[in-house]
Design an enzyme around this catalytic site. Structure first.
Site, PDB file in Angstrom:
ATOM      1  N   GLU A  79      57.467 -10.408 -33.892  1.00 19.13           N
ATOM      2  CA  GLU A  79      56.795 -10.273 -32.768  1.00 19.13           C
ATOM      3  C   GLU A  79      55.993 -11.756 -32.453  1.00 19.13           C
ATOM      4  OE1 GLU A  79      57.391  -8.232 -30.789  1.00 19.13           O
ATOM      5  OE2 GLU A  79      58.525  -6.826 -32.331  1.00 19.13           O
ATOM      6  N   HIS A  82      58.219 -14.074 -30.509  1.00 21.67           N
ATOM      7  CA  HIS A  82      58.348 -13.886 -29.193  1.00 21.67           C
ATOM      8  C   HIS A  82      57.078 -14.476 -28.629  1.00 21.67           C
ATOM      9  CE1 HIS A  82      61.767 -11.246 -29.066  1.00 21.67           C
ATOM     10  NE2 HIS A  82      61.290 -10.399 -29.781  1.00 21.67           N
ATOM     11  N   HIS A  93      57.609 -18.202 -28.247  1.00 21.57           N
ATOM     12  CA  HIS A  93      58.481 -18.584 -27.407  1.00 21.57           C
ATOM     13  C   HIS A  93      57.656 -18.625 -25.892  1.00 21.57           C
ATOM     14  CE1 HIS A  93      62.797 -17.938 -25.782  1.00 21.57           C
ATOM     15  NE2 HIS A  93      62.210 -19.046 -25.576  1.00 21.57           N
TER      16      HIS A  93
END
Length: 607
Positions: free
Chosen positions: A396, A399, A402
């Site tokens: 996670e 993510h 990102h």
């Protein structure tokens, strides 16, 4: 009326913008209306807020927002304004790459929404999309609900393994790692028992998706959903049949039978007991490990901040500022990590506010939430994670990075707002770091003694993944194949009959009578026709790891290369082009299959 949550004002503002949209210049029509932060928050609040009244209000708001979006996606004047811009070569030559890419993506959204249809059919498309919002919410909600049975239905000696609620027992998962065969069987049969209403909901959801796809000109919903992804069409996904042949051979060679009970075999063959590892994986130690890794790879660190009064929805939520060593503040991550009553038991990443370039050169910083289901600390111990929880945390956080580093001009393509089969690459790549002893040894310390995690324990953990790696991948192949058939041409048979056939074809375990696993397949909502994305992303992440980080997981030059070629663009660049520039080659189907069937020992270091 709920007064504590006010989404009506931004909704009215959106409606005013919708009414004014044809008065803007071509560029303004495409880009001048940023999403309101409260509208982005609604999608998170409907899932995570502890107050049911907030959740209900946010659910209704999401439907209202979705309705406005679908109206915009079928607005002919807005579409024509944008087409005029892209058809004008002189104007097009003045656009920077980000602006041109977003303009093309907006045209793509118009076209898959049926902008080419007559007015009556466009209204029908909007109606179907709004109906899908309601059906999706109904199915998602039902897929997470626990199953309940009377306490007397289970043998007394296993009742303590489940949640008791008076005279009833709640079962909210499969208990696949339980060493007790009876516990696993009871959980499987009860948790997956068919729910008639939810079966009807799924049937209606799939039928509605197919009707919409046919209405706007596609062979099936799968064809519509995959346009714009790395796979492009259903026929160009990683070859599931070829992959299955490789995997089944590997499984049978290892075990002499198809698809074993992976959780139990891991524990038996490698002496993997999560309780042995948890003392070394305190949440604080794992967060320090992530901070260390990101600092060395990307020059990024975390700084804890005290939230203001009313800023967070639970006292357990922690706020992190993400800071670059030369660029300064990049954004914020809200960490909602601990289990609590009525909180969904799922690990996920939510974008509250995407980054985008505002007027005057100012940048709107991204804001995200990471929601996990970790055990809370006690009066005697910190939060202690199992190896699986630690890996999920790394996933996670991939993510989140990102989102922090994908700082584009337009929030329509910022961070994780990219093709689904590319969005999972950064998160899956983080799992490789979480399995590398050179990384783990930097932070895994016993919370009481400070003793480092023995290398032998990491070796056993890596061996356990090797033992059942092919079986785990084959399970993902089965899920992906089932998802594709559900979203292909209608089969004129029940979803359970389809499940039985696909399980026999792509998985080794037989179907269990009177179960309906598809009703727990919540990814059918957010990943409809795109579940293969996990396989595609894992293949790409495997190639990136082996080529760029296997030799040195802390290589700053490679970290900067990774940021520059893959993270920085969000969805502002063709996904396969980003992969090609990262790897300096365009992967073939054979490359992707090979990356998935390689022995994990080939690309994980325990040195």
């Amino acid at each position: 009326m709920l007064r504590r949550i006010r989404f009506d004002r931004p909704l009215k503002s959106s409606q005013i913008l919708f009414n004014r949209v044809t008065t803007w210049s071509p560029v303004g029509a495409a880009f001048n209306a940023p999403q309101h932060r409260k509208l982005l928050q609604a999608d998170f609040i409907k899932i995570a807020h502890p107050d049911a009244a907030f959740r209900k209000s946010a659910e209704r708001t999401c439907v209202d927002v979705g309705t406005v979006v679908e109206k915009l996606n079928t607005n002919v004047e807005l579409y024509q304004s944008l087409k005029n811009l892209l058809d004008n070569k002189d104007v097009l030559a003045t656009l920077d790459p980000d602006t041109r890419r977003v303009a093309e993506l907006f045209v793509f959204d118009f076209e898959i929404s049926g902008i080419h249809l007559d007015e009556a059919k466009r209204r029908k498309a909007v109606s179907l999309n709004v109906k899908l919002l309601d059906l999706s919410h109904e199915f998602l909600h039902g897929s997470y609900l626990p199953s309940t049975v009377e306490k007397r239905s289970l043998p007394e000696h296993i009742r303590h393994c489940f949640s008791l609620d008076g005279n009833r027992i709640q079962i909210s998962g499969l208990h696949a790692d339980s060493p007790d065969e009876l516990v696993r069987e009871a959980a499987y049969r009860i948790f997956l028992y068919p729910n008639t209403d939810l079966l009807l909901c799924l049937d209606e959801l799939l039928a509605c998706r197919h009707e919409l796809a046919k209405l706007v000109g596609y062979e099936s919903f799968a064809h519509r959903a995959l346009k714009g992804t790395m796979a492009k069409t259903p026929g160009k996904q990683p070859c599931l049949s070829a992959l299955t042949a490789h995997l089944i051979f590997s499984i049978c060679f290892t075990f002499g039978c198809p698809i074993p009970d992976t959780g139990v075999i891991r524990a038996e063959k490698c002496s993997i007991e999560p309780i042995q590892y948890s003392p070394y994986f305190s949440l604080g130690a794992c967060m320090e490990g992530l901070d260390m890794l990101f600092s060395q790879l990307l020059g990024v660190s975390f700084q804890a901040e005290e939230p203001q009064t009313g800023e967070v929805w639970s006292d357990e939520v922690r706020k992190l500022a993400v800071v670059h060593e030369t660029e300064g503040l990049l954004g914020y991550i809200y960490c909602d990590f601990f289990r609590r009553p009525n909180k969904p038991q799922q690990d996920c990443h939510f974008t509250i506010c995407g980054g985008w370039l505002k007027g005057g050169g100012r940048y709107q910083l991204p804001v995200v939430v990471l929601m996990l289901s970790l055990p809370p600390p006690t009066s005697r111990t910190p939060s202690l994670l199992t190896p699986c929880m630690m890996e999920n945390l790394f996933h996670e956080m991939g993510h989140a990075m990102h989102s922090m580093l994908g700082q584009t001009h337009y929030q329509h393509v910022s961070g994780t707002r990219c093709a689904t089969d590319f969005a999972e690459v950064p998160s899956v790549l983080m799992e490789f770091f979480a399995s590398d002893y050179r990384v783990v040894s930097q932070f895994a310390r016993h919370y009481e003694t400070g003793e480092p995690l023995p290398e032998s324990m990491v070796t056993r953990l890596c061996q356990s993944k090797r033992i059942c790696g092919a079986a785990d991948t084959q399970l993902q192949v089965f899920y992906a194949a089932l998802d594709q058939v559900y979203h292909g041409e209608p089969q004129n048979r029940t979803t359970t009959d389809i499940l039985k056939e696909m399980q026999g074809k792509f998985y080794g375990l037989p179907y269990v009578h009177n179960t309906a696993w598809q009703l727990r397949f919540s990814h059918l909502v957010g990943y409809g026709a795109k579940y293969y994305s996990y396989l595609m992303s894992r293949a790409v992440a495997s190639m990136v790891w082996r080529q760029c980080f296997l030799k040195d997981p802390f290589n700053r030059a490679m970290g900067e290369h990774y940021r520059r070629e893959m993270l920085a663009h969000g969805g502002g660049k063709e996904p396969m082009l980003m992969v090609t520039e990262m790897l300096q080659k365009t992967p073939t189907i054979e490359d992707l299959v090979e990356a998935l069937v390689l022995d994990p020992e080939d690309f994980t270091s325990s040195v």
